[in-house]
Design an enzyme around this catalytic site. Structure first.
Site, PDB file in Angstrom:
ATOM      1  N   HIS A  22      45.192   2.872 103.262  1.00  0.00           N
ATOM      2  CA  HIS A  22      46.545   3.446 103.322  1.00  0.00           C
ATOM      3  C   HIS A  22      47.555   2.476 103.917  1.00  0.00           C
ATOM      4  CE1 HIS A  22      45.403   7.510 102.029  1.00  0.00           C
ATOM      5  NE2 HIS A  22      44.265   7.260 102.645  1.00  0.00           N
TER       6      HIS A  22
ATOM      7  N   ASN B 128      42.557   5.995  96.370  1.00  0.00           N
ATOM      8  CA  ASN B 128      42.588   7.407  95.997  1.00  0.00           C
ATOM      9  C   ASN B 128      43.887   7.791  95.316  1.00  0.00           C
ATOM     10  OD1 ASN B 128      40.111   7.542  97.238  1.00  0.00           O
ATOM     11  ND2 ASN B 128      40.529   9.556  98.102  1.00  0.00           N
TER      12      ASN B 128
ATOM     13  N   ASP C 153      40.819   7.033 107.140  1.00  0.00           N
ATOM     14  CA  ASP C 153      40.325   7.828 106.019  1.00  0.00           C
ATOM     15  C   ASP C 153      40.321   7.030 104.721  1.00  0.00           C
ATOM     16  OD1 ASP C 153      43.140   8.003 106.587  1.00  0.00           O
ATOM     17  OD2 ASP C 153      43.318   9.299 104.827  1.00  0.00           O
ATOM     18  N   GLU C 154      39.427   7.418 103.842  1.00  0.00           N
ATOM     19  CA  GLU C 154      39.439   7.009 102.438  1.00  0.00           C
ATOM     20  C   GLU C 154      39.432   5.500 102.211  1.00  0.00           C
ATOM     21  OE1 GLU C 154      41.641  10.678 100.247  1.00  0.00           O
ATOM     22  OE2 GLU C 154      43.006   9.255 101.157  1.00  0.00           O
ATOM     23  N   VAL C 155      38.626   4.745 102.965  1.00  0.00           N
ATOM     24  CA  VAL C 155      38.573   3.322 102.635  1.00  0.00           C
ATOM     25  C   VAL C 155      37.811   3.145 101.322  1.00  0.00           C
ATOM     26  CG1 VAL C 155      38.777   2.523 105.007  1.00  0.00           C
ATOM     27  CG2 VAL C 155      36.515   2.877 104.015  1.00  0.00           C
TER      28      VAL C 155
END
Lengths: 559, 562
Positions: free
Chosen positions: B267, B292, B331-333
């Site tokens: 992000h 994502n 989050d969400e690597v």
């Protein structure tokens, strides 16, 4: 000297021609010359004795061109065009003219003509050399539509109002005459100012019909001369009702913006609020459990088998019809609950004494109410159940609104009735916000999921309709039922999604370059439209992160 | 003769108070009481902190300007006789328990989360003077919020119908928060301040500020002005150092701590607008392979230069904070992003380590900055549950993917906050925002109703020994489809649910379970939440309607089983 081999990869963003027109015109040619409005820019109506609402429309356009201050949606916004604007030629004037022989009538008068005889077509030419631009039409309503297009062509930067796409040549007309929005003002109330702001936004998308679902079981906010007790007791409060003056205000505001007001007084269901003033006319009033006798609380429906109730309703509708100059008037007719009447001893005794079946009595009621409307010079409008679920006799002129499912349009067409599309599976703006009934922890909305703009945009008005039946399709609309909405979220739940159907029914199936209308190319223009709404004080919702809005195509699912 | 069967609904009008969140202990009478014309709030304290005086002044002026009428058929007019005859309340007297230190509300709101004192007692007799007593100015501030919610308006009078009232109150959990994403779309400072006001009315204690993300970097970081200069949407759409100071001070003086999140290492595409050297796979296509959501881009965690850069950025952001807490996100690597990045591949090969080790080192390095500054680190749950990175023992995990993940965090003995997407995400259910996806729905469908959120049990699947690990929770607004235009309507009144879940806890003041059947019905929480919604609207917050007004005025009649 050694030679250097440069391999330069430049990402050429696909820049759509005509960035922001919504709905996009039927026929459109643009160039790539920059043009800016002269400080002295003015709009002249080359119309003998121009109606005052045309002059007002021109003044509004001139005002918007100055106050919109909308910078183009590209990385760097308006500054990206700064150099080009410096050297742009100036446009000094726009001239409006009616085609020879066209009658000169007010926009309001043109907007409420019978729907098949309205004239909304126009041509718009903007030369690239700075000579006068022109809009020509067969009616003042067409001129208004052309002005709306003109307003959407311009961007703002550093005090200048400019376009990058002169010359512009547009020939435009709607694919369908009925391009509407329905608002329910009964579940929760909306002040007149909210309705007017909504009409302004509708006008910017060239919408032609405001379907006003004015009353329902929860409240009756419409003050009807001769029946003032109905709103006096049935409205949420005296401040939450629409006086004759309010109605006139709304109707004339709409008319001047090219919008016809189709009012609906839903009958015989959705009428519990009438029980506050006339309990004698309402069956199963506030009965419990409500779920056995109504689609939602509170229960209560007109006791239509009673001739006194039928006459009361016909007189009420006749009085209401006088408040609205539109040819259309809707008596509703959705979700009539038979259990309500099965439990109503008065209805049962009338049916027994007259020897009528339920359906015969309903047909009699419909003939009384529709007859009253026809006598008042109105074209009746009903919800689909009246032709698909009930065996009632209706005039051939009746317009039928399809709401339960898009699949039902074909059945209505098979009965040879004219159709307005408002299917819940494409066009309901309220879906997807969860259950509003209390004590239902895992409840979702009955018409889940949320109808995204993409879903609405892909609606095909002619699906399952034969070419011979296609003339029956008047158009369609998105609808806001307001169990979970009120002034707090009106703009954000309606805009810009309601503009989806405006383009579906104006532009039709084909883009001006001949290719099929599609969500991929529409998104950039819809962003443009959304930001223009915000500049005009309409709190339209963001469709994407701004990062995406500035980079058309980069946030597509497949990019 | 007709035999007519009338089905009458007997309406039980609950004359309880409509306080939200409802206090832990509460008793009420049935005597009407109104504020006397000379009513004032008296602070019985020497050297009262300025922010408490300001809070008192806001309460007094709120009581005057509120025009909210009781939600019954006929509204306030139904109470006109009672109001006319009511006795008067002359004053509300605030005092601290003896021996307590006098500190500002802002100071009390930013002490470490485990040691905050928010309890208070409020006693309103049938006439005379009311008393509000607490151990801290923060407790007094919470009591003022309760006091403001007790009164209705009729013809200029402010009244209630249920004196005497005795309240002893304190939160079940110290962490009651709203997480706001200001990166996908920007929110002007005024929107944040209005949101903080509304949060304080329902006794929320934390604003978790997800300030930056891949789409934009609106935070001016001292020493790194280029991050916002190039990463913000525009210079109007960024938060200057002064803006941040204003927001934090405004929050703290309203009993709200501000926890900053700098989401790393994913992000972070927007960091690359100023520092392309620190971002891998920036803008790489197809984005769906590397992120994502668009645009792709993650910090080059294997690069020593990048780690040093990120440490310095965190060190700088710390100087802007008053909180003892900060989040490093996590989050969400996306592994393919790094696996195809040449610079990253080079470093990994040279050092002969895998990407997982680089990720571990990165997190340890960033957490090290927080530790050196005595800041409690927050991290997203997937860093622990999916990537198994080593974190300090005092780390607080943000459980977000599913409520079921809480147990896994608890097993590791880490403290955590609840932010489950299947209960608390405010953005779910609005369709897909990615272009060219006609039938797409939001990934976390359906919409999370207030009733769904209210049914959340903070202790589900936990052993009693693990209960102390739960600090509280928060509802987040991710802003892909939100902006200033719909902030109020998408947030309120649903956010207030988190306030009650984590203030009131598992038990209502009458001893029944907050998670029992029927609690979301109109004769229970729904009527109180409707009232809160109308109070918010009265104060200029565009909270959404939960029901037709007909239902609001008739508690219980619009229940599914009514």
């Amino acid at each position: 000297m050694g030679g250097y081999l440069f391999s330069v990869f430049v990402l050429f963003a696909w820049v759509p021609h005509i960035y922001g027109l919504w709905p996009i015109p039927r026929s459109l040619e643009t160039g790539s010359v920059a043009l800016k409005l002269a400080n002295s820019f003015r709009i002249t109506a080359n119309v003998p004795h121009p109606p005052s609402d045309l002059s007002d429309a021109i003044s509004r356009t001139v005002g918007h061109l100055r106050t919109d201050k909308f910078e183009r949606l590209v990385v760097g916004r308006g500054s990206a065009d700064s150099e080009t604007i410096q050297h742009a030629r100036e446009l000094k004037s726009l001239t409006l003219a009616l085609a020879p022989g066209s009658p000169v009538r007010s926009i309001s008068d043109e907007a409420i003509l019978p729907i098949e005889s309205r004239s909304e077509e126009y041509t718009l030419h903007i030369p690239s050399d700075g000579s006068a631009a022109s809009i020509e039409a067969n009616s003042t309503l067409g001129l208004l539509r052309g002005l709306t297009t003109f307003e959407q062509l311009w961007y703002f930067f550093d005090g200048q109002v400019y376009t990058l796409e002169a010359p512009v040549s547009i020939t435009d007309s709607p694919a369908y005459p009925y391009r509407g929005l329905m608002l329910d003002t009964s579940r929760n109330f909306f002040p007149v100012t909210d309705i007017k702001r909504t009409l302004d936004a509708m006008s910017l998308a060239k919408m032609s019909q405001f379907h006003w679902h004015a009353t329902d079981s929860q409240s009756f906010p419409l003050v009807i001369p001769g029946f003032t007790e109905v709103a006096a007791k049935g409205a949420y409060s005296s401040l939450m009702s629409y006086s004759s003056k309010d109605i006139q205000d709304i109707v004339s505001y709409a008319g001047a913006r090219g919008i016809d007001v189709l009012v609906e007084i839903d009958t015989p269901g959705h009428t519990a609020a009438i029980t506050e003033s006339h309990p004698e006319h309402i069956a199963c009033s506030h009965a419990s459990p409500w779920s056995q006798v109504a689609g939602e609380p509170p229960a209560g429906q007109l006791r239509f088998a009673s001739s006194a109730t039928a006459n009361f309703t016909a007189n009420l509708l006749t009085a209401a019809a006088k408040l609205f100059p539109s040819k259309f008037f809707s008596t509703g007719g959705d979700e009539v609950n038979t259990e309500c009447y099965a439990n109503d001893s008065q209805t049962q005794s009338i049916l027994q004494s007259t020897g009528q079946t339920f359906e015969q009595a309903l047909s009699g009621f419909m003939q009384t109410t529709q007859g009253a409307l026809e006598k008042a010079g109105k074209t009746p409008v009903v919800w689909e159940e009246m032709v698909l679920e009930h065996n009632v006799t209706l005039s051939n002129e009746t317009v039928v609104m399809v709401w339960i499912s898009s699949q039902h349009a074909a059945a209505v067409a098979a009965k040879n009735f004219r159709i307005v599309h408002g299917p819940s599976d494409f066009f309901y703006l309220d879906c997807g916000a969860g259950e509003w009934l209390g004590n239902d922890v895992s409840g979702n909305s009955w018409c889940d999921p949320f109808k995204s703009w993409q879903k609405s945009y892909t609606f095909d008005p002619l699906a399952n309709i034969t070419p011979e039946q296609s003339h029956l399709v008047l158009g369609g609309q998105q609808l806001l039922w307001t169990e979970q909405s009120d002034p707090s979220n009106l703009d954000s739940i309606v805009w810009p999604r309601a503009a989806s159907s405006a383009e579906v029914f104006w532009t039709g199936a084909t883009l001006p370059d001949g290719s099929p209308r599609n969500v991929k190319s529409a998104l950039a223009r819809l962003h443009d439209f959304r930001f223009r709404l915000i500049q005009r004080g309409v709190s339209a919702i963001a469709l994407q992160p701004l990062w995406c809005a500035l980079r058309p195509g980069l946030c597509d699912g497949d990019s | 003769m007709h035999s007519i069967i009338f089905l009458y609904v007997l309406v039980l009008v609950p004359f309880t108070v409509s306080i939200w969140p409802i206090p832990r202990q509460l008793s009420t009478g049935s005597t009407p009481l109104k504020l006397s014309k000379s009513f004032n709030v008296v602070v019985n304290m020497h050297s009262t902190p300025q922010d408490l005086l300001d809070a008192v002044a806001r309460s007094e002026s709120g009581l005057k300007s509120d025009s909210f009428e009781r939600l019954v058929v006929g509204r306030g007019s139904a109470d006109s006789t009672a109001v006319h005859r009511a006795l008067s309340l002359d004053a509300l007297v605030l005092s601290l328990d003896s021996g307590r230190l006098i500190r500002s509300v802002a100071d009390e709101a930013t002490v470490s989360i485990a040691s905050r004192s928010e309890s208070y007692t409020l006693s309103i007799p049938a006439r005379g003077q009311a008393r509000l007593v607490a151990n801290s100015t923060l407790g007094l501030f919470r009591g003022l919020a309760t006091f403001e919610q007790l009164w209705y308006t009729l013809d200029g009078d402010k009244y209630l119908l249920n004196a005497p009232i005795e309240i002893a109150d304190e939160p079940a959990f110290p962490y009651r928060s709203f997480s706001l994403d200001t990166a996908r779309n920007f929110y002007p400072v005024d929107d944040i301040l209005r949101t903080l006001d509304a949060m304080s009315w329902v006794k929320m204690s934390v604003l978790y500020w997800h300030v930056a993300d891949s789409q934009s970097f609106p935070l001016e970081v001292p020493g790194f002005p280029e991050l916002a200069a190039k990463g913000a949407y525009s210079k109007e759409e960024m938060y200057s150092v002064n803006d941040v100071e204003l927001i934090i001070q405004y929050a703290n003086t309203r009993g709200i701590d501000v926890v900053m999140e700098l989401d790393t290492p994913g992000h972070t595409t927007a960091v690359g607008f100023a520092h392309p050297e620190h971002v891998a796979c920036a803008g790489k296509s197809p984005w769906a392979k590397y992120a994502n959501e668009p645009p792709a881009g993650q910090l080059r965690i294997a690069s020593n230069a990048t780690v040093e850069f990120v440490k310095r950025v965190f060190q700088s952001v710390l100087t802007m904070m008053t909180s003892t807490m900060m989040s490093t996100g996590g989050d969400e690597v996306n592994l393919p992003c790094w696996e195809e990045d040449e610079e990253t591949i080079d470093v990994l090969n040279k050092r002969n380590i895998a990407i997982g080790e680089a990720l571990n080192e990165f997190v340890v390095a960033i957490q090290g900055v927080l530790k050196a500054n005595k800041i409690t680190p927050f991290i997203k749950g997937d860093m622990i549950l999916t990537h198994n990175v080593p974190v300090t023992n005092d780390t607080v995990a943000v459980v977000w993917q599913s409520s079921a993940d809480a147990a896994g965090i608890a097993e590791r003995g880490l403290r955590f906050i609840h932010q489950p997407s299947n209960y608390f995400y405010l953005d779910c259910g609005a369709g897909d925002w990615v272009g060219n996806n006609i039938l797409g729905n939001s990934w976390c469908d359906p919409f999370k109703t207030w009733q769904r959120a209210y049914s959340f049990d903070p202790y589900a699947n936990l052993t009693e020994a693990q209960f102390p690990l739960v600090l509280g929770g928060q509802m987040p607004l991710w802003s892909e489809q939100s902006s200033s235009e719909n902030l109020d309507s998408i947030v309120w009144p649903r956010l207030a649910v988190a306030a009650e879940v984590f203030w009131t806890g598992g038990t209502l003041p009458d001893g029944t379970s907050r998670l029992a059947n029927n609690v979301t019905g109109g004769r229970a929480a729904f009527s109180r939440l409707n009232e809160l919604r109308y109070r918010l609207v009265d104060r200029g917050v565009k909270a959404i309607a939960l029901q037709p007004k007909w239902c609001v005025l008739r508690p219980g009649e619009c229940d599914v089983d009514a």
